[in-house]
Design an enzyme around this catalytic site. Structure first.
Site, PDB file in Angstrom:
ATOM      1  N   ARG A 160      12.128  -3.887  -3.771  1.00  0.00           N
ATOM      2  CA  ARG A 160      11.018  -2.974  -4.034  1.00  0.00           C
ATOM      3  C   ARG A 160      10.116  -2.910  -2.810  1.00  0.00           C
ATOM      4  NH1 ARG A 160       8.814  -5.248  -9.632  1.00  0.00           N
ATOM      5  NH2 ARG A 160       6.991  -5.478  -8.325  1.00  0.00           N
ATOM      6  N   ARG A 171      -1.183  -7.277  -0.986  1.00  0.00           N
ATOM      7  CA  ARG A 171      -1.467  -7.382  -2.418  1.00  0.00           C
ATOM      8  C   ARG A 171      -2.222  -8.677  -2.719  1.00  0.00           C
ATOM      9  NH1 ARG A 171       3.897  -6.950  -5.511  1.00  0.00           N
ATOM     10  NH2 ARG A 171       2.630  -6.484  -7.320  1.00  0.00           N
TER      11      ARG A 171
HETATM   12  P1  AMP Z   1       2.486  -5.690 -11.044  1.00  0.00           P
HETATM   13  O1  AMP Z   1       3.905  -5.514 -11.447  1.00  0.00           O
HETATM   14  O2  AMP Z   1       1.604  -6.084 -12.199  1.00  0.00           O
HETATM   15  O3  AMP Z   1       2.307  -6.612  -9.873  1.00  0.00           O
HETATM   16  O4  AMP Z   1       1.955  -4.243 -10.583  1.00  0.00           O
HETATM   17  C1  AMP Z   1       2.566  -3.524  -9.540  1.00  0.00           C
HETATM   18  C2  AMP Z   1       1.583  -2.510  -8.955  1.00  0.00           C
HETATM   19  O5  AMP Z   1       1.177  -1.584  -9.969  1.00  0.00           O
HETATM   20  C3  AMP Z   1       0.296  -3.091  -8.419  1.00  0.00           C
HETATM   21  O6  AMP Z   1       0.414  -3.577  -7.094  1.00  0.00           O
HETATM   22  C4  AMP Z   1      -0.630  -1.881  -8.496  1.00  0.00           C
HETATM   23  O7  AMP Z   1      -0.335  -0.949  -7.455  1.00  0.00           O
HETATM   24  C5  AMP Z   1      -0.199  -1.238  -9.802  1.00  0.00           C
HETATM   25  N1  AMP Z   1      -0.956  -1.795 -10.947  1.00  0.00           N
HETATM   26  C6  AMP Z   1      -0.443  -2.513 -11.995  1.00  0.00           C
HETATM   27  N2  AMP Z   1      -1.411  -2.869 -12.841  1.00  0.00           N
HETATM   28  C7  AMP Z   1      -2.574  -2.388 -12.331  1.00  0.00           C
HETATM   29  C8  AMP Z   1      -3.925  -2.457 -12.732  1.00  0.00           C
HETATM   30  N3  AMP Z   1      -4.291  -3.119 -13.840  1.00  0.00           N
HETATM   31  N4  AMP Z   1      -4.850  -1.851 -11.947  1.00  0.00           N
HETATM   32  C9  AMP Z   1      -4.503  -1.184 -10.840  1.00  0.00           C
HETATM   33  N5  AMP Z   1      -3.249  -1.101 -10.377  1.00  0.00           N
HETATM   34  C10 AMP Z   1      -2.282  -1.694 -11.124  1.00  0.00           C
END
Ligand code: AMP
Length: 215
Positions: A160, A171
């Site tokens: 990814r 991140r």
């Molecule tokens: P994750 O799989 O939870 O690490 O999410 C992957 C990406 O989705 C993050 O790096 C953000 O770009 C977006 N994302 C997921 N959840 C959120 C959230 N609660 N607020 C803002 N962006 C989010």
């Protein structure tokens, strides 16, 4: 059981949420999974979120808040929910408080998985996923049966965009600046339980159940 799993990218929130789902039949609400599905399906939401996610940026608060609000109203959340990846900012946490009080629900615990940055980068950069079904593998920890291909549908696995080392670092910075302060937010409300997120997934799972009062 109404739970938030808090933790930086690659802390193991998704793995633990899936175990909780298997044992307690409480849905995992992962905003990351919902957004990735939208990207795969090419919806309007996906078109907006895709570039932000690939760059390690956050999707705007009002969008993720709307997604979670709708999801929490679904009947399968009646007996509980596990929020994974939401809230990520203070406005999201405040919005969650408002929506839960509207829905007559209360959080039981906010579990923070603590993992050092080096470990997170190592975990993330070995991850591969299936662009068709979203299944996730790790080149060392959970490799597919045939290297490079999905066990479920045989699609070639990809790294990814947001698992590339430089994006992971971005991140993590974002997490430290915008999400880590939520630990203080929930500690003030007496809900925070911090758990060592390094070790066997089974051992960590036991600690999470204890923190949620379900051991
Ligand atoms: P994750 O799989 O939870 O690490 O999410 C992957 C990406 O989705 C993050 O790096 C953000 O770009 C977006 N994302 C997921 N959840 C959120 C959230 N609660 N607020 C803002 N962006 C989010």
């Amino acid at each position: 059981m109404n739970l938030i799993l808090l933790g930086p990218p690659n802390a193991g929130k998704g793995t633990q949420a899936k175990k909780l789902y298997a044992d307690f039949k409480i849905p995992q609400i992962s905003t990351g999974d919902i957004l990735r599905k939208a990207v795969r399906e090419g919806t309007e939401l996906g078109k907006l979120a895709g570039p932000l996610m690939a760059a390690g940026a956050y999707v705007p608060d009002e969008i993720v808040i709307g997604i979670v609000e709708e999801r929490l109203k679904e009947p399968d959340c009646a007996n509980g929910f596990i929020l994974d990846g939401f809230p990520r900012t203070t406005p999201q946490a405040e919005a969650l408080e408002r929506m839960l009080s509207k829905l007559g629900k209360k959080l039981d615990a906010v579990v923070s998985l603590e993992v050092p940055h080096e470990k997170l980068i190592e975990r993330g950069s070995g991850r591969r996923s299936c662009p068709t079904c979203g299944s996730v593998y790790h080149v060392y920890q959970s490799p597919p049966k045939k290297a490079g291909f999905c066990d479920k549908d045989g699609t070639g696995l990809v790294q990814r965009e947001d698992d590339k080392a430089e994006v992971i670092e971005k991140r993590l910075k974002k997490y430290d600046a915008e999400t880590a302060p939520l630990k203080h937010f929930y500690a003030q409300r007496g809900l925070l339980k911090s758990i060592d997120g390094v070790g066997s997934p089974e051992g960590i799972y036991e600690e999470i159940k204890k923190a949620a009062g379900r051991a």
